[in-house]
Design a protein around this motif. Structure first.
Motif, PDB file in Angstrom:
ATOM      1  N   ASP A   1      32.055  45.465  16.718  1.00 22.69           N
ATOM      2  CA  ASP A   1      32.003  46.849  17.144  1.00 22.69           C
ATOM      3  C   ASP A   1      31.471  47.076  18.152  1.00 22.69           C
ATOM      4  OD1 ASP A   1      33.240  47.286  14.233  1.00 22.69           O
ATOM      5  OD2 ASP A   1      31.174  47.191  13.291  1.00 22.69           O
ATOM      6  N   SER A   2      30.342  46.190  18.547  1.00 24.12           N
ATOM      7  CA  SER A   2      29.591  46.479  19.907  1.00 24.12           C
ATOM      8  C   SER A   2      30.231  46.148  21.091  1.00 24.12           C
ATOM      9  CB  SER A   2      28.193  45.893  19.653  1.00 24.12           C
ATOM     10  OG  SER A   2      28.395  44.456  19.567  1.00 24.12           O
ATOM     11  N   ILE A   3      31.063  45.069  21.070  1.00 23.72           N
ATOM     12  CA  ILE A   3      31.595  44.705  22.344  1.00 23.72           C
ATOM     13  C   ILE A   3      33.178  44.252  22.054  1.00 23.72           C
ATOM     14  CG2 ILE A   3      31.019  42.357  21.705  1.00 23.72           C
ATOM     15  CD1 ILE A   3      30.945  41.785  24.675  1.00 23.72           C
ATOM     16  N   SER A   4      34.054  45.092  22.843  1.00 23.23           N
ATOM     17  CA  SER A   4      35.508  44.690  22.647  1.00 23.23           C
ATOM     18  C   SER A   4      36.140  43.742  23.114  1.00 23.23           C
ATOM     19  CB  SER A   4      36.403  45.916  23.424  1.00 23.23           C
ATOM     20  OG  SER A   4      36.078  45.842  24.560  1.00 23.23           O
ATOM     21  N   PHE A   5      37.314  43.108  22.705  1.00 26.82           N
ATOM     22  CA  PHE A   5      37.902  41.818  23.107  1.00 26.82           C
ATOM     23  C   PHE A   5      38.117  42.091  24.564  1.00 26.82           C
ATOM     24  CE2 PHE A   5      40.079  41.251  18.657  1.00 26.82           C
ATOM     25  CZ  PHE A   5      38.900  40.223  18.181  1.00 26.82           C
ATOM     26  N   TYR A   6      38.452  43.309  24.967  1.00 29.72           N
ATOM     27  CA  TYR A   6      38.746  43.379  26.218  1.00 29.72           C
ATOM     28  C   TYR A   6      37.417  43.137  27.382  1.00 29.72           C
ATOM     29  CZ  TYR A   6      39.930  45.591  30.890  1.00 29.72           C
ATOM     30  OH  TYR A   6      40.555  45.990  32.012  1.00 29.72           O
ATOM     31  N   ALA A   7      36.513  43.595  26.694  1.00 28.87           N
ATOM     32  CA  ALA A   7      35.250  43.110  27.456  1.00 28.87           C
ATOM     33  C   ALA A   7      34.921  41.728  27.379  1.00 28.87           C
ATOM     34  CB  ALA A   7      34.002  43.816  26.956  1.00 28.87           C
TER      35      ALA A   7
ATOM     36  N   ILE B   1      34.580  38.627  30.210  1.00 31.67           N
ATOM     37  CA  ILE B   1      33.163  37.774  30.498  1.00 31.67           C
ATOM     38  C   ILE B   1      33.854  36.362  30.378  1.00 31.67           C
ATOM     39  CG2 ILE B   1      31.316  36.827  29.260  1.00 31.67           C
ATOM     40  CD1 ILE B   1      30.905  39.742  28.497  1.00 31.67           C
ATOM     41  N   ILE B   2      34.825  35.975  29.539  1.00 28.85           N
ATOM     42  CA  ILE B   2      35.043  34.661  29.324  1.00 28.85           C
ATOM     43  C   ILE B   2      35.860  34.271  30.597  1.00 28.85           C
ATOM     44  CG2 ILE B   2      36.668  32.983  27.729  1.00 28.85           C
ATOM     45  CD1 ILE B   2      35.748  34.724  25.446  1.00 28.85           C
ATOM     46  N   THR B   3      36.826  35.072  30.930  1.00 26.20           N
ATOM     47  CA  THR B   3      37.501  34.696  32.192  1.00 26.20           C
ATOM     48  C   THR B   3      36.737  34.591  33.383  1.00 26.20           C
ATOM     49  OG1 THR B   3      39.481  36.096  31.270  1.00 26.20           O
ATOM     50  CG2 THR B   3      39.355  35.652  33.724  1.00 26.20           C
ATOM     51  N   THR B   4      35.659  35.094  33.665  1.00 29.37           N
ATOM     52  CA  THR B   4      34.672  35.175  34.623  1.00 29.37           C
ATOM     53  C   THR B   4      34.239  33.660  34.548  1.00 29.37           C
ATOM     54  OG1 THR B   4      34.346  37.449  34.732  1.00 29.37           O
ATOM     55  CG2 THR B   4      32.689  36.015  35.899  1.00 29.37           C
ATOM     56  N   LEU B   5      33.677  33.362  33.420  1.00 27.25           N
ATOM     57  CA  LEU B   5      32.889  32.097  33.056  1.00 27.25           C
ATOM     58  C   LEU B   5      33.891  31.085  33.307  1.00 27.25           C
ATOM     59  CD1 LEU B   5      30.653  32.794  30.142  1.00 27.25           C
ATOM     60  CD2 LEU B   5      29.913  32.837  32.678  1.00 27.25           C
TER      61      LEU B   5
ATOM     62  N   TYR C   1      32.115  41.990  35.724  1.00 32.80           N
ATOM     63  CA  TYR C   1      32.527  40.667  36.387  1.00 32.80           C
ATOM     64  C   TYR C   1      31.465  40.325  37.349  1.00 32.80           C
ATOM     65  CZ  TYR C   1      34.336  38.017  40.140  1.00 32.80           C
ATOM     66  OH  TYR C   1      34.323  37.066  41.238  1.00 32.80           O
ATOM     67  N   TRP C   2      31.059  41.318  38.324  1.00 36.92           N
ATOM     68  CA  TRP C   2      30.263  40.814  39.360  1.00 36.92           C
ATOM     69  C   TRP C   2      28.914  40.233  38.582  1.00 36.92           C
ATOM     70  CZ3 TRP C   2      30.818  40.066  44.258  1.00 36.92           C
ATOM     71  CH2 TRP C   2      29.569  39.927  44.999  1.00 36.92           C
ATOM     72  N   THR C   3      28.343  41.325  37.646  1.00 33.19           N
ATOM     73  CA  THR C   3      27.109  40.893  37.029  1.00 33.19           C
ATOM     74  C   THR C   3      27.216  39.494  36.478  1.00 33.19           C
ATOM     75  OG1 THR C   3      26.792  43.120  36.822  1.00 33.19           O
ATOM     76  CG2 THR C   3      25.460  41.441  35.463  1.00 33.19           C
ATOM     77  N   VAL C   4      28.214  39.178  35.546  1.00 37.02           N
ATOM     78  CA  VAL C   4      28.224  37.903  34.798  1.00 37.02           C
ATOM     79  C   VAL C   4      28.458  36.740  35.951  1.00 37.02           C
ATOM     80  CG1 VAL C   4      29.815  36.548  33.384  1.00 37.02           C
ATOM     81  CG2 VAL C   4      29.395  38.876  32.772  1.00 37.02           C
ATOM     82  N   SER C   5      29.304  36.988  37.177  1.00 35.38           N
ATOM     83  CA  SER C   5      29.302  35.886  37.944  1.00 35.38           C
ATOM     84  C   SER C   5      28.129  35.583  38.723  1.00 35.38           C
ATOM     85  CB  SER C   5      30.543  36.412  39.029  1.00 35.38           C
ATOM     86  OG  SER C   5      30.523  35.419  39.998  1.00 35.38           O
ATOM     87  N   ASN C   6      27.186  36.608  38.770  1.00 37.52           N
ATOM     88  CA  ASN C   6      25.811  36.415  39.478  1.00 37.52           C
ATOM     89  C   ASN C   6      24.909  35.702  38.475  1.00 37.52           C
ATOM     90  OD1 ASN C   6      26.380  37.796  41.806  1.00 37.52           O
ATOM     91  ND2 ASN C   6      25.527  39.785  41.251  1.00 37.52           N
ATOM     92  N   ILE C   7      25.145  36.168  37.263  1.00 36.47           N
ATOM     93  CA  ILE C   7      24.252  35.335  36.314  1.00 36.47           C
ATOM     94  C   ILE C   7      24.458  33.992  36.249  1.00 36.47           C
ATOM     95  CG2 ILE C   7      23.641  35.220  33.755  1.00 36.47           C
ATOM     96  CD1 ILE C   7      23.985  38.267  33.400  1.00 36.47           C
TER      97      ILE C   7
END
Length: 243
Positions: free
Chosen positions: A28-34, A38-42, A212-218
């Motif tokens: 409910d809190s995070i969509s498959f799209y989000a 995240i997974i693609t970025t990682l 994308y930018w935030t996940v990449s930075n982390i």
């Protein structure tokens, strides 16, 4: 040039999205799209690790060259031309590539532009079936839809903070000394300017790209912490050998 990259990235995001749909129920809190973003970025960060490892080796080698560089800088502090020649010879003898740090940045820039096109034309690059994109959930915790601007400014602030921390950790491996003052000054300027630029860009860009930018930075932060630790351990071992 970036259109083929956008096509590949779009196919990749869609492949991850389809995989999530087939293996689990959508939270409910995070969509498959989000989650797909995240997974693609990682995965992309993992794919370019060979390039990043090359950069890490160069950072480590630069740290190891510091004692010799400082000797040269002290010896030729009044002769910049000779200092530059001696430094180039030292780099060549040590097989150190001054430009190696540029390649990961270039790759990241092309990926960023590719994602930008994907997220601004998702029906062209990701979800090509008519009406499908409009029908899916695009929420990310407090953000109702990632194709909108985050009006709370939380995500842009997080993107700016992680950009600063990434740059700050990178400067810890920057060479010291009078011969490097200009480069260090430039890096310090960018360390403060880039987060400001990212924040103001985040106020007008879709939240997908900022995510994308935030996940990449982390990912880069943990990566740089590992590099800095490795460099510090090597320096300590070299000091023990000299002593």
């Amino acid at each position: 040039m970036t259109k083929p990259i956008s096509i590949v990235l779009g196919m990749f995001i869609r492949m991850v999205y389809n995989g999530l749909v087939n293996i689990m129920a959508e939270p409910d809190s995070i969509s498959f799209y989000a989650l797909s973003i995240i997974i693609t970025t990682l995965i992309l960060k993992l794919l370019i690790l060979p390039i990043t490892f090359s950069q890490m080796k160069n950072q480590k080698k630069m740290a190891e060259l510091q004692p010799e560089l400082q000797k040269l800088q002290k010896k030729y502090k009044n002769d910049p031309q000779t200092l530059a020649m001696k430094q180039q010879k030292l780099y060549k003898d040590a097989n150190y590539n001054v430009l190696s740090g540029c390649l990961p940045l270039i790759v990241q820039l092309f990926v960023l532009i590719g994602f930008y096109r994907c997220f601004y034309e998702p029906v062209k690059f990701i979800f090509t079936e008519p009406g499908f994109y409009n029908s899916i959930n695009k929420n990310f915790f407090y953000i109702e839809s990632l194709d909108q601007i985050d009006k709370t400014m939380i995500l842009p602030l997080l993107a700016a903070a992680t950009t600063f921390l990434t740059s700050y950790l990178t400067t810890k491996t920057t060479s010291q000394g009078p011969g490097q003052d200009q480069a260090k000054s430039m890096m310090n300027t960018m360390m403060y300017m880039m987060p400001i630029m990212i924040f103001f860009m985040g106020r007008s860009l879709h939240s997908e790209l900022i995510l994308y930018w935030t996940v990449s930075n982390i990912f880069a932060i943990f990566q740089q912490l590992f590099v800095n630790r490795s460099i510090r351990q090597s320096a300590e071992e070299s000091d023990e050998i000299r002593n």
